[in-house]
Scaffold this motif. Structure first.
Motif, short mmCIF file in Angstrom:
data_model
loop_
_atom_site.label_atom_id
_atom_site.label_comp_id
_atom_site.label_asym_id
_atom_site.label_seq_id
_atom_site.Cartn_x
_atom_site.Cartn_y
_atom_site.Cartn_z
N LEU A 93 0.81 -1.21 0.00
CA LEU A 93 0.00 0.00 0.00
C LEU A 93 0.86 1.27 0.00
O LEU A 93 0.37 2.35 0.32
N GLU A 94 2.12 1.12 -0.37
CA GLU A 94 3.04 2.25 -0.32
C GLU A 94 2.64 3.39 -1.25
O GLU A 94 2.96 4.55 -1.00
N HIS A 95 1.94 3.07 -2.33
CA HIS A 95 1.60 4.10 -3.31
C HIS A 95 0.15 4.58 -3.18
O HIS A 95 -0.32 5.37 -4.01
N VAL A 96 -0.54 4.11 -2.16
CA VAL A 96 -1.91 4.56 -1.92
C VAL A 96 -1.88 5.97 -1.33
O VAL A 96 -1.07 6.27 -0.45
N GLN A 97 -2.77 6.82 -1.81
CA GLN A 97 -2.92 8.15 -1.21
C GLN A 97 -3.91 8.04 -0.06
O GLN A 97 -5.08 7.74 -0.26
N PHE A 98 -3.45 8.28 1.16
CA PHE A 98 -4.30 8.26 2.34
C PHE A 98 -4.64 9.68 2.75
O PHE A 98 -3.77 10.56 2.78
N ILE A 99 -5.91 9.89 3.09
CA ILE A 99 -6.39 11.21 3.51
C ILE A 99 -7.13 11.07 4.83
O ILE A 99 -8.02 10.22 4.96
#
Length: 233
Positions: A93-99
């Motif tokens: 999940l390193e490239h997932v954008q978390f908000i």
């Protein structure tokens, strides 16, 4: 600012604090609902490869993980610091954008951004589900697909709602749940502009209860509601 919290803000902080504490055990506390839910959600959205998804109320990233593994690009949003910390640490999940964001407020996202939305076991914690449905519709591209799950309203008749055992104190903690009827949810979705593809009411069977003993007392009783939709624009 007078420093006095409104009733809504106090309720939100209660839910948020509860999920921050739940994060430590959420992925391995034998809660039957995620296991009952995930196959239904996957079937509703498949195929996902090459699509851009928004995970609304991503928690520890359980849906984000399978979407990413299946080739989707994912933006994941949640209000709990604890849950997001767990999600960010998961391999793949390193490239997932978390908000980090309160879903009771407008989404900080441009319109017509996503090919699909998934929202798992979130609606019971939302004060204004009408606004959330409008926001999901707004950020979807035309024809975008949606799968939304929630604790079945029938569970409230059994006095059941989201809860966990605090690993530090051993106490049962209920972050706080709001009951929405099936009719309210369906009519809100239709009025927003969504087309309802399927409505699934899921109850555990004996095989499932053997794997998840906490579900045994609900054999044949609907525990989960899943709405599969797409956006007509």
């Amino acid at each position: 600012m007078n420093g006095i919290l409104s009733a809504r803000d106090k309720a939100l902080l209660h839910v948020q604090a509860g999920y921050d504490r739940w994060a430590a055990v959420y992925d391995h506390d034998d809660n039957p609902l995620p296991a009952l839910e995930q196959p239904v959600m996957q079937e509703a959205l498949w195929p996902v490869e090459g699509l851009h998804f928004l995970d609304v109320g991503c928690g520890t990233g359980r849906h984000t993980a399978w979407l990413t593994a299946a080739g989707a690009r994912v933006t994941a949003i949640d209000f709990s610091t604890g849950m997001l910390s767990k999600a960010r640490c998961k391999p793949g999940l390193e490239h997932v954008q978390f908000i980090q964001h309160d879903l009771n407020q407008c989404l900080p996202i441009d319109g017509n951004t996503f090919d699909g939305i998934i929202s798992g076991l979130v609606l019971e914690h939302i004060n204004d589900h009408q606004q959330l449905f409008r926001e999901m519709y707004r950020v979807l591209r035309p024809g975008g697909k949606v799968a939304v799950s929630t604790l079945h309203p029938a569970m409230f008749l059994r006095g059941s709602q989201a809860r966990f055992t605090d690993p530090e104190t051993g106490n049962i903690v209920q972050p706080g749940s709001i009951q929405h009827t099936i009719g309210e949810l369906v009519m809100t979705a239709l009025r927003t502009g969504f087309t309802l593809n399927a409505l699934v009411e899921k109850a555990p069977d004996e095989l499932f209860a053997n794997q998840y003993p906490r579900a045994e007392k609900y054999l044949g009783w609907p525990m989960l509601l899943v709405m599969s939709m797409h956006a007509e624009k």
